[in-house]
Scaffold this motif. Structure first.
Motif, PDB file in Angstrom:
ATOM      1  N   ARG A 136       0.907  -1.316  -0.138  1.00 18.54           N
ATOM      2  CA  ARG A 136      -0.144   0.043  -0.135  1.00 18.54           C
ATOM      3  C   ARG A 136       0.789   1.200  -0.075  1.00 18.54           C
ATOM      4  O   ARG A 136       1.634   1.590   1.096  1.00 18.54           O
ATOM      5  N   HIS A 137       0.973   2.158  -1.008  1.00 19.27           N
ATOM      6  CA  HIS A 137       1.789   3.112  -1.398  1.00 19.27           C
ATOM      7  C   HIS A 137       1.033   4.367  -0.945  1.00 19.27           C
ATOM      8  O   HIS A 137       1.674   5.418  -0.302  1.00 19.27           O
ATOM      9  N   LEU A 138      -0.277   4.550  -1.379  1.00 18.62           N
ATOM     10  CA  LEU A 138      -1.259   5.728  -0.937  1.00 18.62           C
ATOM     11  C   LEU A 138      -1.889   5.410   0.397  1.00 18.62           C
ATOM     12  O   LEU A 138      -2.955   4.652   0.264  1.00 18.62           O
ATOM     13  N   SER A 139      -1.634   5.890   1.458  1.00 21.57           N
ATOM     14  CA  SER A 139      -2.167   5.674   2.566  1.00 21.57           C
ATOM     15  C   SER A 139      -3.693   5.991   2.601  1.00 21.57           C
ATOM     16  O   SER A 139      -4.093   6.907   2.005  1.00 21.57           O
ATOM     17  N   LYS A 140      -4.414   4.945   3.179  1.00 22.34           N
ATOM     18  CA  LYS A 140      -5.774   5.100   3.122  1.00 22.34           C
ATOM     19  C   LYS A 140      -6.432   5.698   4.720  1.00 22.34           C
ATOM     20  O   LYS A 140      -7.333   5.537   5.060  1.00 22.34           O
ATOM     21  N   GLU A 141      -5.363   5.956   5.447  1.00 21.74           N
ATOM     22  CA  GLU A 141      -5.803   6.424   6.759  1.00 21.74           C
ATOM     23  C   GLU A 141      -6.609   7.461   6.814  1.00 21.74           C
ATOM     24  O   GLU A 141      -6.513   8.537   5.995  1.00 21.74           O
ATOM     25  N   SER A 142      -7.813   7.556   7.734  1.00 22.56           N
ATOM     26  CA  SER A 142      -8.912   8.033   7.606  1.00 22.56           C
ATOM     27  C   SER A 142      -8.936   9.235   8.632  1.00 22.56           C
ATOM     28  O   SER A 142      -9.829  10.254   8.684  1.00 22.56           O
ATOM     29  N   MET A 143      -7.900   9.104   9.785  1.00 21.80           N
ATOM     30  CA  MET A 143      -7.893  10.120  10.849  1.00 21.80           C
ATOM     31  C   MET A 143      -7.367  11.415  10.299  1.00 21.80           C
ATOM     32  O   MET A 143      -6.156  11.366   9.944  1.00 21.80           O
ATOM     33  N   PRO A 144      -8.044  12.460  10.268  1.00 21.56           N
ATOM     34  CA  PRO A 144      -7.570  13.729   9.977  1.00 21.56           C
ATOM     35  C   PRO A 144      -6.158  14.178  10.835  1.00 21.56           C
ATOM     36  O   PRO A 144      -5.656  15.117  10.313  1.00 21.56           O
ATOM     37  N   ASP A 145      -5.904  13.753  11.921  1.00 23.66           N
ATOM     38  CA  ASP A 145      -4.992  14.239  12.773  1.00 23.66           C
ATOM     39  C   ASP A 145      -3.799  13.364  12.859  1.00 23.66           C
ATOM     40  O   ASP A 145      -3.051  13.492  13.788  1.00 23.66           O
ATOM     41  N   ARG A 146      -3.750  12.370  11.931  1.00 29.08           N
ATOM     42  CA  ARG A 146      -2.524  11.274  11.941  1.00 29.08           C
ATOM     43  C   ARG A 146      -1.990  11.175  10.718  1.00 29.08           C
ATOM     44  O   ARG A 146      -2.499  11.029   9.421  1.00 29.08           O
ATOM     45  N   ARG A 147      -0.548  11.087  10.813  1.00 25.76           N
ATOM     46  CA  ARG A 147       0.360  10.851   9.659  1.00 25.76           C
ATOM     47  C   ARG A 147       0.262   9.301   9.394  1.00 25.76           C
ATOM     48  O   ARG A 147       0.044   8.537  10.252  1.00 25.76           O
ATOM     49  N   PRO A 148       0.725   8.941   7.980  1.00 20.81           N
ATOM     50  CA  PRO A 148       0.832   7.665   7.914  1.00 20.81           C
ATOM     51  C   PRO A 148       1.528   6.758   8.892  1.00 20.81           C
ATOM     52  O   PRO A 148       2.922   7.447   8.994  1.00 20.81           O
ATOM     53  N   GLY A 149       1.410   5.576   9.280  1.00 24.38           N
ATOM     54  CA  GLY A 149       2.334   4.713   9.926  1.00 24.38           C
ATOM     55  C   GLY A 149       3.448   4.157   9.115  1.00 24.38           C
ATOM     56  O   GLY A 149       3.404   4.237   7.970  1.00 24.38           O
ATOM     57  N   LYS A 150       4.117   3.445   9.802  1.00 17.25           N
ATOM     58  CA  LYS A 150       4.948   2.295   8.916  1.00 17.25           C
ATOM     59  C   LYS A 150       4.344   1.184   8.262  1.00 17.25           C
ATOM     60  O   LYS A 150       3.879   0.277   8.807  1.00 17.25           O
ATOM     61  N   GLU A 151       4.007   1.454   7.066  1.00 18.50           N
ATOM     62  CA  GLU A 151       3.075   0.617   6.030  1.00 18.50           C
ATOM     63  C   GLU A 151       3.644  -0.437   5.137  1.00 18.50           C
ATOM     64  O   GLU A 151       3.163  -1.504   4.948  1.00 18.50           O
ATOM     65  N   HIS A 152       5.172  -0.286   4.895  1.00 22.56           N
ATOM     66  CA  HIS A 152       5.775  -1.113   3.948  1.00 22.56           C
ATOM     67  C   HIS A 152       7.177  -1.246   4.405  1.00 22.56           C
ATOM     68  O   HIS A 152       7.661  -0.088   4.869  1.00 22.56           O
ATOM     69  N   ALA A 153       7.964  -2.231   3.820  1.00 22.77           N
ATOM     70  CA  ALA A 153       9.316  -2.379   4.013  1.00 22.77           C
ATOM     71  C   ALA A 153      10.010  -1.686   2.871  1.00 22.77           C
ATOM     72  O   ALA A 153       9.504  -1.692   1.488  1.00 22.77           O
ATOM     73  N   VAL A 154      11.393  -1.318   3.087  1.00 22.59           N
ATOM     74  CA  VAL A 154      12.198  -1.156   2.027  1.00 22.59           C
ATOM     75  C   VAL A 154      13.466  -1.572   1.999  1.00 22.59           C
ATOM     76  O   VAL A 154      14.056  -1.707   3.033  1.00 22.59           O
ATOM     77  N   ALA A 155      14.032  -2.363   0.809  1.00 23.49           N
ATOM     78  CA  ALA A 155      15.480  -3.003   0.767  1.00 23.49           C
ATOM     79  C   ALA A 155      16.303  -1.860   0.314  1.00 23.49           C
ATOM     80  O   ALA A 155      16.129  -1.441  -0.775  1.00 23.49           O
TER      81      ALA A 155
END
Length: 251
Positions: free
Chosen positions: A145-164
């Protein structure tokens, strides 16, 4: 010595500001996310904000490092992509050609003068385009998931995927062989610009970090400024800027 670190921003209509006195409605406002200044200061630098009118080499000559921040899509006309609405999967962010031109100008002058550069989210894309690269107009849905679907208006995206991170690269030196990142983008680096290398990728192959060997230039697709902790990219940028200052003083 604390280096001066310039931060790019965007320009918005004053009508988008809540509670604005209507007498100012015809005006515009420059927007700079405060997290960037906070992280720069925490890392030991002095943040300064560059408006669109600071695109020329004179500004670059007076600063010690440059940060390109996130925001709108880069105008596809600049990099030879499909027109807005074509090939974007319905996900088109507002385009501001004046911002594109100002940031691309800053990047090119900064690299010419060997100024340390950090590009974040849109910034990695601007960096790539400035050096002749292209972008993926819209990422298709995968298990990442690259485009965060987080619906909370006061929250930045969390750690959503790994990077090598590729071995023997700057990104690997800063972040190790693997790390988890937040993610908030629908476009990405495609064909690399002149001299750039991809130094980090998501599990689906999407480029998450690029760099310019021989230069203090790093682009990251995620948002390190939104992390609670100070990510190493900011400490690195300040160290590079400070070293550049010391070299200049010794001449």
């Amino acid at each position: 010595m604390k280096p001066l670190v310039a931060i790019t921003g965007r320009r918005i209509s004053a009508t988008t500001l809540a509670g604005l006195d209507p007498r100012w409605a015809a005006g515009k406002a420059d927007l700079f996310w405060s997290e960037f200044g906070t992280k720069v200061a925490e890392a030991g630098g002095i943040p300064v904000q560059l408006p669109y009118e600071s695109a020329g080499p004179e500004a670059i000559d007076r600063i010690d490092a440059l940060i390109l921040t996130g925001g709108q899509d880069v105008d596809p006309e600049v990099w030879g992509g499909p027109a807005p609405g074509e090939g974007h999967g319905g996900e088109v962010l507002a385009i501001d050609r004046r911002r594109d031109d100002y940031e691309i100008s800053l990047v090119r002058h900064a690299i010419e003068r060997r100024l340390p550069v950090l590009g974040i989210c849109r910034g990695i894309q601007v960096l790539n385009v400035a050096l002749g690269g292209t972008l993926v107009p819209h990422l298709t849905e995968t298990d990442v998931r690259h485009l965060s679907k987080e619906s909370m208006p006061d929250r930045r995206p969390g750690k959503e995927h790994a990077v090598a991170f590729a071995e023997r690269t700057l990104a690997c030196r800063l972040y190790g062989a693997r790390g988890d990142v937040n993610s908030w983008h629908h476009q990405a680096v495609d064909r690399l610009g002149t001299g750039l290398v991809a130094s980090g990728r998501a599990p689906d192959g999407v480029v998450e970090a690029i760099e310019l060997p021989g230069h203090a230039v790093l682009g990251l697709q995620w948002h390190p400024e939104a992390s609670a902790d100070l990510e190493p990219c900011f400490t690195w940028l300040i160290e590079q800027a400070r070293d550049r200052c010391l070299v200049g003083e010794s001449r």
